[in-house]
Design a protein around this motif. Sequence first.
Motif, PDB file in Angstrom:
ATOM      1  N   PRO A  41      28.896  37.612  32.343  1.00 18.78           N
ATOM      2  CA  PRO A  41      28.349  37.692  30.988  1.00 18.78           C
ATOM      3  C   PRO A  41      29.406  37.297  29.955  1.00 18.78           C
ATOM      4  CG  PRO A  41      27.753  39.631  32.260  1.00 18.78           C
ATOM      5  CD  PRO A  41      28.783  38.884  33.058  1.00 18.78           C
ATOM      6  N   ALA A  42      28.989  36.496  28.973  1.00 14.61           N
ATOM      7  CA  ALA A  42      29.926  35.979  27.975  1.00 14.61           C
ATOM      8  C   ALA A  42      30.651  37.096  27.233  1.00 14.61           C
ATOM      9  CB  ALA A  42      29.192  35.074  26.988  1.00 14.61           C
ATOM     10  N   LEU A  43      29.964  38.187  26.928  1.00  6.83           N
ATOM     11  CA  LEU A  43      30.624  39.284  26.222  1.00  6.83           C
ATOM     12  C   LEU A  43      31.693  39.943  27.085  1.00  6.83           C
ATOM     13  CD1 LEU A  43      27.662  40.914  24.291  1.00  6.83           C
ATOM     14  CD2 LEU A  43      29.495  39.474  23.380  1.00  6.83           C
ATOM     15  N   CYS A  44      31.468  40.009  28.385  1.00  8.83           N
ATOM     16  CA  CYS A  44      32.482  40.559  29.289  1.00  8.83           C
ATOM     17  C   CYS A  44      33.678  39.624  29.374  1.00  8.83           C
ATOM     18  CB  CYS A  44      31.887  40.783  30.675  1.00  8.83           C
ATOM     19  SG  CYS A  44      30.636  42.082  30.708  1.00  8.83           S
ATOM     20  N   LEU A  45      33.414  38.327  29.414  1.00 11.22           N
ATOM     21  CA  LEU A  45      34.488  37.354  29.427  1.00 11.22           C
ATOM     22  C   LEU A  45      35.294  37.430  28.135  1.00 11.22           C
ATOM     23  CD1 LEU A  45      35.837  35.032  30.919  1.00 11.22           C
ATOM     24  CD2 LEU A  45      34.156  33.505  29.888  1.00 11.22           C
ATOM     25  N   ALA A  46      34.589  37.571  27.013  1.00 13.95           N
ATOM     26  CA  ALA A  46      35.270  37.690  25.719  1.00 13.95           C
ATOM     27  C   ALA A  46      36.129  38.951  25.672  1.00 13.95           C
ATOM     28  CB  ALA A  46      34.246  37.701  24.582  1.00 13.95           C
ATOM     29  N   GLU A  47      35.630  40.031  26.215  1.00 14.02           N
ATOM     30  CA  GLU A  47      36.365  41.301  26.209  1.00 14.02           C
ATOM     31  C   GLU A  47      37.657  41.202  27.006  1.00 14.02           C
ATOM     32  OE1 GLU A  47      37.504  45.184  25.561  1.00 14.02           O
ATOM     33  OE2 GLU A  47      35.909  44.073  24.563  1.00 14.02           O
ATOM     34  N   VAL A  48      37.587  40.660  28.201  1.00 12.04           N
ATOM     35  CA  VAL A  48      38.785  40.593  29.039  1.00 12.04           C
ATOM     36  C   VAL A  48      39.799  39.603  28.465  1.00 12.04           C
ATOM     37  CG1 VAL A  48      38.091  38.833  30.741  1.00 12.04           C
ATOM     38  CG2 VAL A  48      39.580  40.694  31.430  1.00 12.04           C
ATOM     39  N   THR A  49      39.339  38.508  27.878  1.00 10.88           N
ATOM     40  CA  THR A  49      40.287  37.560  27.302  1.00 10.88           C
ATOM     41  C   THR A  49      40.851  38.042  25.967  1.00 10.88           C
ATOM     42  OG1 THR A  49      38.507  36.196  26.386  1.00 10.88           O
ATOM     43  CG2 THR A  49      39.386  35.559  28.530  1.00 10.88           C
ATOM     44  N   ALA A  50      40.105  38.902  25.255  1.00 15.94           N
ATOM     45  CA  ALA A  50      40.652  39.499  24.031  1.00 15.94           C
ATOM     46  C   ALA A  50      41.765  40.483  24.380  1.00 15.94           C
ATOM     47  CB  ALA A  50      39.552  40.196  23.242  1.00 15.94           C
ATOM     48  N   ALA A  51      41.553  41.226  25.465  1.00 13.56           N
ATOM     49  CA  ALA A  51      42.556  42.197  25.897  1.00 13.56           C
ATOM     50  C   ALA A  51      43.761  41.505  26.527  1.00 13.56           C
ATOM     51  CB  ALA A  51      41.941  43.178  26.888  1.00 13.56           C
ATOM     52  N   ARG A  52      43.521  40.414  27.214  1.00 12.08           N
ATOM     53  CA  ARG A  52      44.582  39.662  27.912  1.00 12.08           C
ATOM     54  C   ARG A  52      44.393  38.169  27.651  1.00 12.08           C
ATOM     55  NH1 ARG A  52      47.977  42.983  31.421  1.00 12.08           N
ATOM     56  NH2 ARG A  52      46.944  44.978  31.357  1.00 12.08           N
ATOM     57  N   PRO A  53      44.840  37.667  26.495  1.00 12.17           N
ATOM     58  CA  PRO A  53      44.616  36.266  26.129  1.00 12.17           C
ATOM     59  C   PRO A  53      45.083  35.248  27.177  1.00 12.17           C
ATOM     60  CG  PRO A  53      45.477  37.480  24.260  1.00 12.17           C
ATOM     61  CD  PRO A  53      45.558  38.395  25.446  1.00 12.17           C
ATOM     62  N   ALA A  54      46.111  35.562  27.918  1.00 14.41           N
ATOM     63  CA  ALA A  54      46.617  34.623  28.921  1.00 14.41           C
ATOM     64  C   ALA A  54      45.605  34.355  30.033  1.00 14.41           C
ATOM     65  CB  ALA A  54      47.910  35.159  29.513  1.00 14.41           C
ATOM     66  N   LEU A  55      44.650  35.250  30.202  1.00 17.38           N
ATOM     67  CA  LEU A  55      43.657  35.068  31.256  1.00 17.38           C
ATOM     68  C   LEU A  55      42.642  33.974  30.931  1.00 17.38           C
ATOM     69  CD1 LEU A  55      42.843  38.719  32.347  1.00 17.38           C
ATOM     70  CD2 LEU A  55      44.261  37.026  33.493  1.00 17.38           C
ATOM     71  N   ALA A  56      42.470  33.631  29.664  1.00 17.12           N
ATOM     72  CA  ALA A  56      41.464  32.645  29.270  1.00 17.12           C
ATOM     73  C   ALA A  56      41.683  31.316  29.988  1.00 17.12           C
ATOM     74  CB  ALA A  56      41.463  32.459  27.760  1.00 17.12           C
ATOM     75  N   GLY A  57      42.891  30.822  29.971  1.00 16.67           N
ATOM     76  CA  GLY A  57      43.190  29.557  30.643  1.00 16.67           C
ATOM     77  C   GLY A  57      43.034  29.651  32.142  1.00 16.67           C
ATOM     78  N   HIS A  58      43.470  30.774  32.705  1.00 14.71           N
ATOM     79  CA  HIS A  58      43.354  30.977  34.152  1.00 14.71           C
ATOM     80  C   HIS A  58      41.884  30.995  34.572  1.00 14.71           C
ATOM     81  CE1 HIS A  58      44.521  32.191  38.130  1.00 14.71           C
ATOM     82  NE2 HIS A  58      43.839  33.310  38.043  1.00 14.71           N
ATOM     83  N   LEU A  59      41.059  31.729  33.827  1.00 16.95           N
ATOM     84  CA  LEU A  59      39.631  31.780  34.139  1.00 16.95           C
ATOM     85  C   LEU A  59      38.971  30.421  33.945  1.00 16.95           C
ATOM     86  CD1 LEU A  59      38.754  35.221  32.552  1.00 16.95           C
ATOM     87  CD2 LEU A  59      38.693  34.635  34.985  1.00 16.95           C
ATOM     88  N   ALA A  60      39.373  29.692  32.918  1.00 13.07           N
ATOM     89  CA  ALA A  60      38.822  28.353  32.696  1.00 13.07           C
ATOM     90  C   ALA A  60      39.143  27.438  33.871  1.00 13.07           C
ATOM     91  CB  ALA A  60      39.361  27.775  31.396  1.00 13.07           C
ATOM     92  N   ASP A  61      40.347  27.527  34.404  1.00 14.21           N
ATOM     93  CA  ASP A  61      40.723  26.717  35.565  1.00 14.21           C
ATOM     94  C   ASP A  61      39.881  27.068  36.789  1.00 14.21           C
ATOM     95  OD1 ASP A  61      42.680  25.451  34.072  1.00 14.21           O
ATOM     96  OD2 ASP A  61      44.322  26.704  34.854  1.00 14.21           O
ATOM     97  N   ILE A  62      39.647  28.352  36.995  1.00 11.36           N
ATOM     98  CA  ILE A  62      38.837  28.791  38.132  1.00 11.36           C
ATOM     99  C   ILE A  62      37.411  28.269  38.001  1.00 11.36           C
ATOM    100  CG2 ILE A  62      37.771  30.819  39.222  1.00 11.36           C
ATOM    101  CD1 ILE A  62      40.427  32.314  38.549  1.00 11.36           C
ATOM    102  N   ILE A  63      36.835  28.416  36.818  1.00  8.44           N
ATOM    103  CA  ILE A  63      35.455  27.978  36.599  1.00  8.44           C
ATOM    104  C   ILE A  63      35.348  26.461  36.722  1.00  8.44           C
ATOM    105  CG2 ILE A  63      33.608  27.856  34.869  1.00  8.44           C
ATOM    106  CD1 ILE A  63      34.693  30.683  33.944  1.00  8.44           C
ATOM    107  N   ALA A  64      36.323  25.733  36.215  1.00  4.24           N
ATOM    108  CA  ALA A  64      36.304  24.276  36.294  1.00  4.24           C
ATOM    109  C   ALA A  64      36.405  23.783  37.737  1.00  4.24           C
ATOM    110  CB  ALA A  64      37.430  23.689  35.455  1.00  4.24           C
ATOM    111  N   ALA A  65      37.083  24.537  38.601  1.00  5.60           N
ATOM    112  CA  ALA A  65      37.239  24.148  39.997  1.00  5.60           C
ATOM    113  C   ALA A  65      35.990  24.418  40.823  1.00  5.60           C
ATOM    114  CB  ALA A  65      38.421  24.896  40.610  1.00  5.60           C
ATOM    115  N   ALA A  66      35.109  25.230  40.291  1.00  8.17           N
ATOM    116  CA  ALA A  66      33.918  25.629  41.043  1.00  8.17           C
ATOM    117  C   ALA A  66      32.858  24.534  41.021  1.00  8.17           C
ATOM    118  CB  ALA A  66      33.335  26.911  40.452  1.00  8.17           C
ATOM    119  N   LEU A  67      32.021  24.539  42.034  1.00 10.25           N
ATOM    120  CA  LEU A  67      30.871  23.653  42.061  1.00 10.25           C
ATOM    121  C   LEU A  67      29.949  23.998  40.900  1.00 10.25           C
ATOM    122  CD1 LEU A  67      30.043  23.894  45.872  1.00 10.25           C
ATOM    123  CD2 LEU A  67      31.145  21.975  44.698  1.00 10.25           C
TER     124      LEU A  67
END
Length: 82
Positions: A41-67
Motif C-alpha cells: 500500500p502506498a501509504l505504508c510505503l510512504a510511512e517507511v520511507t518517511a521514517a527511513r529516507p534511505a530506503l526509498a532508493g533501495h525499494l525503488a531498485d527492488i521494484i524496478a528489478a521485479a517482473l
Amino acid sequence: MVLDDLVLSAGLAGTGNEHHRRELSRLLRGAIDGGPALDVPALCLAEVTAARPALAGHLADIIAAALTGAIDICGLSRIDHI
C-alpha cells in the motif's frame, strides 16, 4: 500478500531481527522470480520511507528489478511499453 510499513521496516530498516530480514528477502526474491505477487500500500510505503529516507532508493531498485505485476504499489503497476 500485502507488505505493510511494519514488515518493510522490520525487514529493511533493521528494526527487526535476522529472521525478519531473511523472510522479507525470501518474499521479495520469490516475487521477482515469478512467485506470488506482493502488494505494498502506498501509504505504508510512504510511512517507511518517511521514517527511513534511505530506503526509498533501495525499494525503488527492488521494484524496478521485479517482473511487471510482481510487486504492486497501491494498485499502480509498472507498464512495459513496446
